[in-house]
Design a protein around this motif. Structure first.
Motif, PDB file in Angstrom:
ATOM      1  N   LEU A  95       0.833  -1.187   0.000  1.00 27.43           N
ATOM      2  CA  LEU A  95       0.000   0.000   0.000  1.00 27.43           C
ATOM      3  C   LEU A  95       0.872   1.243   0.000  1.00 27.43           C
ATOM      4  O   LEU A  95       2.005   1.218   0.458  1.00 27.43           O
ATOM      5  CB  LEU A  95      -0.969   0.009   1.183  1.00 27.43           C
ATOM      6  CG  LEU A  95      -0.372   0.067   2.592  1.00 27.43           C
ATOM      7  CD1 LEU A  95      -0.350   1.504   3.095  1.00 27.43           C
ATOM      8  CD2 LEU A  95      -1.201  -0.781   3.515  1.00 27.43           C
ATOM      9  N   ASP A  96       0.322   2.287  -0.549  1.00 25.52           N
ATOM     10  CA  ASP A  96       1.009   3.571  -0.585  1.00 25.52           C
ATOM     11  C   ASP A  96       0.639   4.309   0.700  1.00 25.52           C
ATOM     12  O   ASP A  96      -0.460   4.846   0.826  1.00 25.52           O
ATOM     13  CB  ASP A  96       0.587   4.355  -1.829  1.00 25.52           C
ATOM     14  CG  ASP A  96       1.273   5.705  -1.944  1.00 25.52           C
ATOM     15  OD1 ASP A  96       2.066   6.067  -1.039  1.00 25.52           O
ATOM     16  OD2 ASP A  96       1.000   6.403  -2.937  1.00 25.52           O
ATOM     17  N   PRO A  98       8.253  -0.916   9.368  1.00 23.17           N
ATOM     18  CA  PRO A  98       9.146  -1.463   8.342  1.00 23.17           C
ATOM     19  C   PRO A  98       8.448  -1.488   6.989  1.00 23.17           C
ATOM     20  O   PRO A  98       7.224  -1.612   6.916  1.00 23.17           O
ATOM     21  CB  PRO A  98       9.463  -2.867   8.850  1.00 23.17           C
ATOM     22  CG  PRO A  98       8.335  -3.208   9.766  1.00 23.17           C
ATOM     23  CD  PRO A  98       7.810  -1.924  10.315  1.00 23.17           C
ATOM     24  N   THR A  99       9.234  -1.366   5.915  1.00 20.89           N
ATOM     25  CA  THR A  99       8.616  -1.373   4.597  1.00 20.89           C
ATOM     26  C   THR A  99       8.202  -2.776   4.184  1.00 20.89           C
ATOM     27  O   THR A  99       7.242  -2.952   3.449  1.00 20.89           O
ATOM     28  CB  THR A  99       9.565  -0.783   3.544  1.00 20.89           C
ATOM     29  OG1 THR A  99      10.828  -1.400   3.658  1.00 20.89           O
ATOM     30  CG2 THR A  99       9.700   0.719   3.725  1.00 20.89           C
ATOM     31  N   ASN A 100       8.901  -3.788   4.664  1.00 21.91           N
ATOM     32  CA  ASN A 100       8.579  -5.178   4.302  1.00 21.91           C
ATOM     33  C   ASN A 100       8.616  -6.062   5.528  1.00 21.91           C
ATOM     34  O   ASN A 100       9.571  -6.764   5.763  1.00 21.91           O
ATOM     35  CB  ASN A 100       9.591  -5.729   3.282  1.00 21.91           C
ATOM     36  CG  ASN A 100       9.440  -5.096   1.933  1.00 21.91           C
ATOM     37  OD1 ASN A 100       8.356  -5.076   1.383  1.00 21.91           O
ATOM     38  ND2 ASN A 100      10.528  -4.553   1.407  1.00 21.91           N
ATOM     39  N   ILE A 149       4.634   0.462   1.701  1.00 23.61           N
ATOM     40  CA  ILE A 149       4.953  -0.491   2.764  1.00 23.61           C
ATOM     41  C   ILE A 149       4.031  -1.690   2.598  1.00 23.61           C
ATOM     42  O   ILE A 149       3.112  -1.672   1.789  1.00 23.61           O
ATOM     43  CB  ILE A 149       4.794   0.108   4.179  1.00 23.61           C
ATOM     44  CG1 ILE A 149       3.321   0.416   4.484  1.00 23.61           C
ATOM     45  CG2 ILE A 149       5.659   1.338   4.371  1.00 23.61           C
ATOM     46  CD1 ILE A 149       3.041   0.690   5.947  1.00 23.61           C
ATOM     47  N   SER A 150       4.263  -2.712   3.408  1.00 23.01           N
ATOM     48  CA  SER A 150       3.387  -3.868   3.458  1.00 23.01           C
ATOM     49  C   SER A 150       2.581  -3.760   4.752  1.00 23.01           C
ATOM     50  O   SER A 150       3.166  -3.683   5.831  1.00 23.01           O
ATOM     51  CB  SER A 150       4.229  -5.148   3.451  1.00 23.01           C
ATOM     52  OG  SER A 150       3.398  -6.271   3.606  1.00 23.01           O
ATOM     53  N   GLY A 151       1.250  -3.706   4.635  1.00 28.78           N
ATOM     54  CA  GLY A 151       0.456  -3.573   5.847  1.00 28.78           C
ATOM     55  C   GLY A 151      -1.025  -3.681   5.598  1.00 28.78           C
ATOM     56  O   GLY A 151      -1.478  -3.926   4.487  1.00 28.78           O
ATOM     57  N   ASP A 152      -1.766  -3.475   6.665  1.00 24.96           N
ATOM     58  CA  ASP A 152      -3.211  -3.562   6.659  1.00 24.96           C
ATOM     59  C   ASP A 152      -3.776  -2.136   6.632  1.00 24.96           C
ATOM     60  O   ASP A 152      -3.701  -1.415   7.633  1.00 24.96           O
ATOM     61  CB  ASP A 152      -3.677  -4.292   7.925  1.00 24.96           C
ATOM     62  CG  ASP A 152      -5.163  -4.566   7.949  1.00 24.96           C
ATOM     63  OD1 ASP A 152      -5.944  -3.692   7.518  1.00 24.96           O
ATOM     64  OD2 ASP A 152      -5.546  -5.647   8.425  1.00 24.96           O
TER      65      ASP A 152
END
Length: 181
Positions: A33-34, A176-178, A67-70
């Motif tokens: 997601l941005d 963290p980005t990943n 990043i990777s997230g919800d």
């Protein structure tokens, strides 16, 4: 009676979300997601409330930072921080939402020119139901920052608060980005 039931239901739902997130039962959905776009949307949602309270809501956001997230959980985290900043900043003040890329990932900051946080309260503000003396005259439950911390940690990040000598408050969320679960 209906309003009070709705308020209590919201309180219970927030407590359950904190408990599930801290226990690892409710884990963030992982998608790219941005984060800059998500923060832009959040600031637009709070712009009217800021204007109604006589506050400037400023942003300092890059064009894009993935990043990777919800997204649902991260929106809630940011909403809690912006809501607090607007509640505790008197008319004529300012709230700034910023995002920057860091070596370890992304850093979101919410800075306000409000009441600030007493030094004795800083170590406890992320505890459930904790409300410092300065915040007791403002409506709230003392769960928003606890939930924000649970969400940050569920994403492999952290949240810290500062109350600079010049006044106001600064909340810094690192993500963290990943992050892998």
């Amino acid at each position: 009676a209906i309003e009070e039931c709705d308020r209590l239901l919201g309180l219970i739902e927030t407590m359950l979300m904190i408990s599930r997130t801290e226990a690892g039962v409710e884990t963030p959905r992982r998608e790219r997601l941005d984060l800059a776009a998500l923060l832009r949307e959040s600031s637009e949602l709070f712009a009217t409330a800021a204007e109604d309270n006589g506050l400037a809501l400023e942003t300092n956001l890059p064009e894009k930072l993935e990043i990777s997230g919800d997204p649902r959980m991260l929106r809630r985290l940011i909403a809690n921080l912006l809501d607090n900043a607007l509640k505790y900043t008197p008319a004529g003040g300012a709230v700034t939402l910023a995002l920057a890329a860091r070596q370890a990932g992304a850093e979101v900051t919410v800075r306000d020119t409000g009441l600030g946080i007493a030094a004795g309260d800083l170590p406890r503000i992320f505890e459930r139901f904790y409300r410092g003396d300065r915040s007791r005259s403002v409506p709230g439950t003392g769960l928003g920052l606890s939930l924000a911390r649970a969400i940050a940690r569920a994403h492999g990040g952290e949240i810290v608060a500062e109350s600079p000598p010049e006044g106001g408050s600064l909340f810094r969320v690192t993500l963290p980005t990943n992050h892998k679960t």
